[in-house]
Design an enzyme around this catalytic site. Structure first.
Site, PDB file in Angstrom:
ATOM      1  N   CYS A 138       0.796  -1.165  -0.134  1.00 23.62           N
ATOM      2  CA  CYS A 138       0.127  -0.090   0.144  1.00 23.62           C
ATOM      3  C   CYS A 138       0.671   1.305  -0.154  1.00 23.62           C
ATOM      4  CB  CYS A 138      -0.856   0.106   1.367  1.00 23.62           C
ATOM      5  SG  CYS A 138      -2.012   1.498   1.154  1.00 23.62           S
ATOM      6  N   ALA A 170      12.222 -13.899   6.230  1.00 25.04           N
ATOM      7  CA  ALA A 170      12.256 -14.734   7.434  1.00 25.04           C
ATOM      8  C   ALA A 170      11.547 -16.014   6.763  1.00 25.04           C
ATOM      9  CB  ALA A 170      11.382 -14.119   8.214  1.00 25.04           C
ATOM     10  N   GLY A 215      -8.634  -5.936 -16.875  1.00 24.07           N
ATOM     11  CA  GLY A 215      -9.695  -5.489 -16.696  1.00 24.07           C
ATOM     12  C   GLY A 215     -10.161  -4.921 -15.235  1.00 24.07           C
ATOM     13  N   GLU A 253      -7.312   1.840 -13.350  1.00 27.32           N
ATOM     14  CA  GLU A 253      -6.934   2.930 -12.701  1.00 27.32           C
ATOM     15  C   GLU A 253      -5.646   3.491 -13.464  1.00 27.32           C
ATOM     16  OE1 GLU A 253      -8.443   2.141  -8.038  1.00 27.32           O
ATOM     17  OE2 GLU A 253      -6.267   1.284  -8.564  1.00 27.32           O
ATOM     18  N   ARG A 300     -15.104  -6.574 -13.616  1.00 26.71           N
ATOM     19  CA  ARG A 300     -15.902  -7.721 -13.197  1.00 26.71           C
ATOM     20  C   ARG A 300     -15.864  -7.611 -11.770  1.00 26.71           C
ATOM     21  NH1 ARG A 300     -14.688 -12.961 -11.787  1.00 26.71           N
ATOM     22  NH2 ARG A 300     -12.535 -12.867 -12.000  1.00 26.71           N
ATOM     23  N   HIS A 323     -27.884  20.993  -0.933  1.00 29.03           N
ATOM     24  CA  HIS A 323     -27.831  21.716  -2.397  1.00 29.03           C
ATOM     25  C   HIS A 323     -27.146  23.027  -2.733  1.00 29.03           C
ATOM     26  CE1 HIS A 323     -29.939  22.547  -6.215  1.00 29.03           C
ATOM     27  NE2 HIS A 323     -30.057  23.604  -5.809  1.00 29.03           N
TER      28      HIS A 323
END
Length: 480
Positions: A42, A114, A175, A181, A204, A463
């Site tokens: 990440c 490890a 895909g 991305e 998918r 709004h």
């Protein structure tokens, strides 16, 4: 039996680090081994650098939009070298943060590979061994490369952030969310992008209507998307297939920077023959065709840990393997491969084992976002999944948002709710729009709490916003 440690964590990604810190906070003696950079997929080669590239790519359309709003501004140019330097400086900073957090928690760090020598012993690459009452495997996953002629010439998602220069053209194979991305990111940075996906439609597993809108938006932005298409073979351009770099399909696009060949590759344009009969050359080919759990070579199966057919470590709802002292969390278990899920699994593990509070992992109603342009945010059931479970109502609207409509852009957004006819609970929420990831995080709270359609209706709209449509849709567009 006396152990050197209470816990040894193998893997320094988000899940492993969280588990180690929480266990140490409870008074446990903890060590952690990481063979690569602290922070895992990440932080180092996934979510964080990807999102920074999303931000960078989003500025391509900003000058034209700004001019529509009265600003006198030129188009400018993107400098990959300058961006890349700042990107890697930020990743270095974040890795340092992870190390300081572990050090401050009293966790001993071993910067090495490890494996498990037995159910209570971890062996490091230098031969040192440590015994631990509990061992947690949090080694994540890795990109897969397809088995086809010439596949070694392509790169995988880990390589994107290491490129010295942007390619002028790229073929992306896949895909899923990573492929889509990256297609949007690179197109936004000025690369001519062609995308092959062997399935009928990208993304998918996501809602059909939502992924269809994303696909149309990608094509409208210039991604040359071909579904039902795959690579048949590939080779260095000008090799024995007879091509000399001439494009016979796909297109090279305008120059953006110098051509780049990933380290360890032979360099130069890559010739590709597709299953649809076309042939083309590209500066680079990116394989985004799936990821596999990092479980090989760790000695797990030899100790009796069950390994699934894709290499995943099989665990129960408490992340415990078939060997009682060994646990596993995150992508190596191939449950729900998302960073926040791995963190939750690490927290649940620590509470169960070190706080004495049995805490199963909750994998229900997990929100997710795909950072395409526009973004796709989703939580709960798709329309197709919900329809198979019982009678539903579908509330949906698609429209041109105020910001892009004023600028004359054709962009459309989608707001969609799936509602159970009997209970009136909102079973799923799907948003395709700029900043959909931000919106779905808040909508997910309501869906997780079991909100009904009438609860949404009772909420006053903000709004003017795109998200107000989630609480103003009064009549279903269809029932099933």
């Amino acid at each position: 039996m006396t152990f050197d440690l209470d816990l040894f964590v193998i893997g320094g990604g988000s899940g492993g680090v969280r588990a180690a810190r929480m266990a140490a906070a409870s008074g446990a003696r903890v060590a952690l081994a990481e063979a690569s950079r602290m922070g895992g997929t990440c932080v180092i080669r996934g979510c964080v650098p990807k999102k920074l590239m999303v931000f960078a790519s989003s500025f391509r359309e900003m000058p034209a939009e700004a001019r529509a709003y009265g600003w006198d501004i030129g188009d400018g140019a993107f400098d990959w070298t300058a961006f890349r330097a700042r990107l890697h400086a930020e990743l270095d900073r974040l890795e340092g943060v992870y190390r300081r957090l572990l050090d401050g928690s009293g966790v001993t760090i071993h910067d090495t590979w490890a494996r498990l020598a037995d159910a209570h012993t971890v062996e490091l690459a230098d031969g040192r061994r440590f015994t631990a009452k509990h061992i947690l495997v949090a080694t994540g996953g890795r990109p897969e490369r397809p088995d086809l002629p010439g596949a070694h010439l392509g790169i995988v998602s880990d390589d994107i952030f290491l490129m010295d220069h942007l390619p002028r053209s790229i073929l992306i194979v896949g895909g899923g969310f990573i492929a889509c991305e990256m297609a949007c990111i690179l197109q936004g940075l000025g690369v001519a992008v062609t995308q092959f996906y062997r399935g009928a439609q990208i993304l998918r597993g996501f809602d059909d209507e939502a992924r269809g809108l994303v696909a149309e938006a990608m094509k409208a932005r210039g991604v040359n998307l071909h579904c039902g298409t795959n690579i048949l073979e590939m080779a260095q351009a000008g090799a024995d297939h007879g091509l000399t770099g001439a494009v016979t399909g796909g297109g090279m696009g305008p120059p953006v920077g110098e051509s780049h060949a990933p380290e360890g590759q032979s360099g130069g344009p890559i010739w590709v023959k597709a299953t649809n009969g076309t042939e083309a050359t590209f500066d680079a080919v990116l394989f985004a065709t799936g990821r596999a759990p990092n479980s090989a070579g760790m000695g797990l199966a030899e100790l009796g840990v069950e390994i699934g057919r894709r290499g995943e470590v099989v665990v129960d709802s408490y992340s415990q393997t078939a060997v009682p002292s060994i646990y596993a969390i995150g992508d190596v278990t191939n449950r729900v491969n998302l960073t926040p899920v791995a963190i939750r699994e690490g927290m649940a593990f620590s509470r169960t084992v070190f706080d004495g509070i049995p805490t199963p992992v909750d994998h229900e109603l997990i929100p997710a976002a795909v950072f395409t342009q526009p973004e796709l945010g989703t939580v709960g059931l798709t329309e197709e999944e919900a329809r198979a479970r019982g009678p539903i109502e579908v509330y949906a609207t698609s429209f041109r948002p105020m910001r892009s409509a004023f600028a004359g852009a054709p962009d459309r957004v989608l707001m969609k709710l799936i509602v159970c006819q009997q209970s009136r609970k909102v079973l799923g929420c799907h948003i395709v729009a700029p900043e959909a990831g931000e919106m779905i995080q808040l909508a997910a709270i309501a869906v997780k709490m079991g909100a009904t359609k009438e609860d949404f209706d009772r909420t006053v709209a903000v709004h003017p916003t795109m998200a107000e449509e989630l609480v103003t849709m009064r009549s279903p567009v269809r029932k099933a």
